[in-house]
Design an enzyme around this catalytic site. Structure first.
Site, PDB file in Angstrom:
ATOM      1  N   LYS A 190       0.831  -1.210   0.000  1.00 38.12           N
ATOM      2  CA  LYS A 190       0.000   0.000   0.000  1.00 38.12           C
ATOM      3  C   LYS A 190       0.864   1.258   0.000  1.00 38.12           C
ATOM      4  O   LYS A 190       0.437   2.315  -0.488  1.00 38.12           O
ATOM      5  CB  LYS A 190      -0.973  -0.012   1.181  1.00 38.12           C
ATOM      6  CG  LYS A 190      -0.337   0.016   2.565  1.00 38.12           C
ATOM      7  CD  LYS A 190      -0.110   1.409   3.099  1.00 38.12           C
ATOM      8  CE  LYS A 190       0.691   1.393   4.373  1.00 38.12           C
ATOM      9  NZ  LYS A 190       0.954   2.755   4.897  1.00 38.12           N
ATOM     10  N   THR A 247      -3.958   5.736   3.411  1.00 37.86           N
ATOM     11  CA  THR A 247      -2.717   6.319   2.903  1.00 37.86           C
ATOM     12  C   THR A 247      -2.852   6.901   1.505  1.00 37.86           C
ATOM     13  O   THR A 247      -1.978   7.646   1.060  1.00 37.86           O
ATOM     14  CB  THR A 247      -1.578   5.274   2.907  1.00 37.86           C
ATOM     15  OG1 THR A 247      -2.003   4.106   2.218  1.00 37.86           O
ATOM     16  CG2 THR A 247      -1.177   4.904   4.309  1.00 37.86           C
TER      17      THR A 247
END
Length: 327
Positions: A190, A247
């Site tokens: 990620k 994020t």
């Protein structure tokens, strides 16, 4: 089930300090280890970490620069950057009692060896019980005691559940799992995808493009996870999709901010570490080994290596052949 009353946090950066606060609020006896003796003394006096200004360290947290003393705790949170984990584990290993849980709180894959974080712990400290903690969490939120949920995985289900009970509180909610590899994959991949999301935001390509990029990035994450043995529910859970959403949408994310600077044509700040910068080339090599198609991750790696400009990478992604959904 062990209670793990004594918890040590190895690493007194912002994330380590936040986790020390979380463990203390859960009623544990917490030791926070800082490698630098002067930094440990300063934090002991001020009850504040300069990286988390305005947030008090819980009074009961003992701050030390004595690694051997900290390692006597019943369970340890190892909170270092991914590429520093090996050296930290080498220093820690001689002081560990057999069977001590070592919960890795780094998100990345080691350069050179291509090893995941718990594999490094198993290699260097084979008598320890490696575990991994990951999920959608910013240090400042956790340090303040704002509601946060994460995943904590260990190979042994009883150990994972006991650690969750030791660290969990009404504001810090770990969910236990035995899918160690799946949690590690989500946390590492990620960060790379968040750089891509930041580039989209920095180029001001719009909210629709950002949503599309995040969704296609998640598809890459699912494919990569499946190739490396992760469970689908883990990748779709807190440590995968949850962390990806966080994020890819906030400037609090170091990786998103790093990508935004690239998108604006600026030199990214080196004041804060962007793990995705180091993970990108390793991630694409691992994907290539398993023949996993990861165009977004490949584009990020190419930009970071200088093989493509940001504009060339965007054009490459926009001109890919049309495909069916799910491919």
């Amino acid at each position: 089930m062990p209670s793990y009353q004594n918890i040590a946090v190895i690493g007194a950066g912002s994330w380590g300090t936040a986790l020390a606060n979380a463990a203390a609020r859960a009623g544990r006896d917490v030791t926070l280890y800082a490698r630098d003796a002067s930094a440990a003394a300063a934090m002991s006096r001020s009850r504040e970490n300069a990286r988390l200004p305005g947030i008090q360290i819980v009074k009961s947290v003992v701050i030390t620069s004595d690694l051997a003393q900290a390692a006597k705790s019943e369970a340890l949170l190892l909170v270092t950057p991914a590429q520093s984990l090996r050296q930290a584990t080498i220093a820690l290993a001689p002081h560990l009692a057999s069977g001590t849980p070592v919960i890795v709180c780094a998100k990345g894959i080691e350069h050179g060896t291509h090893k995941f974080m718990t594999e490094i712990v198993s290699e260097i400290a084979p008598n320890a019980q490696p575990a991994i903690l990951s999920g959608p969490s910013f240090a400042a939120d956790v340090a303040r005691g704002l509601p946060t949920a994460v995943t904590l995985a260990a190979h042994d289900a009883t150990t994972a559940e006991a650690l969750v009970h030791a660290l969990g509180s009404d504001t810090f909610r770990p969910y236990h799992s035995t899918d160690v590899r799946g949690v590690e994959i989500g946390g590492a991949a990620k960060n790379v995808l968040a750089i891509a999301a930041g580039i989209v935001a920095g180029k001001k390509l719009g909210a629709s493009a950002l949503a599309a990029l995040t969704t296609r990035g998640f598809a890459e994450l699912m494919r990569f996870g499946a190739a490396y043995g992760a469970r689908a529910e883990t990748i779709a859970g807190l440590s995968g999709l949850g962390d990806l959403i966080l994020t890819c949408s906030s400037t609090q994310s170091r990786n998103f901010s790093f990508g935004m600077a690239l998108g604006r044509g600026e030199r990214p700040s080196r004041d804060k570490l962007s793990e995705g910068e180091f993970t990108a080339p390793v991630l694409v090599e691992l994907a290539r080994d398993k023949k996993v198609d990861m165009p977004v991750a490949n584009a990020v790696a190419a930009v970071l290596s200088g093989a493509l400009t940001v504009n060339e990478a965007i054009e490459m992604l926009l001109t890919r052949p049309f495909k069916a959904e799910g491919q």
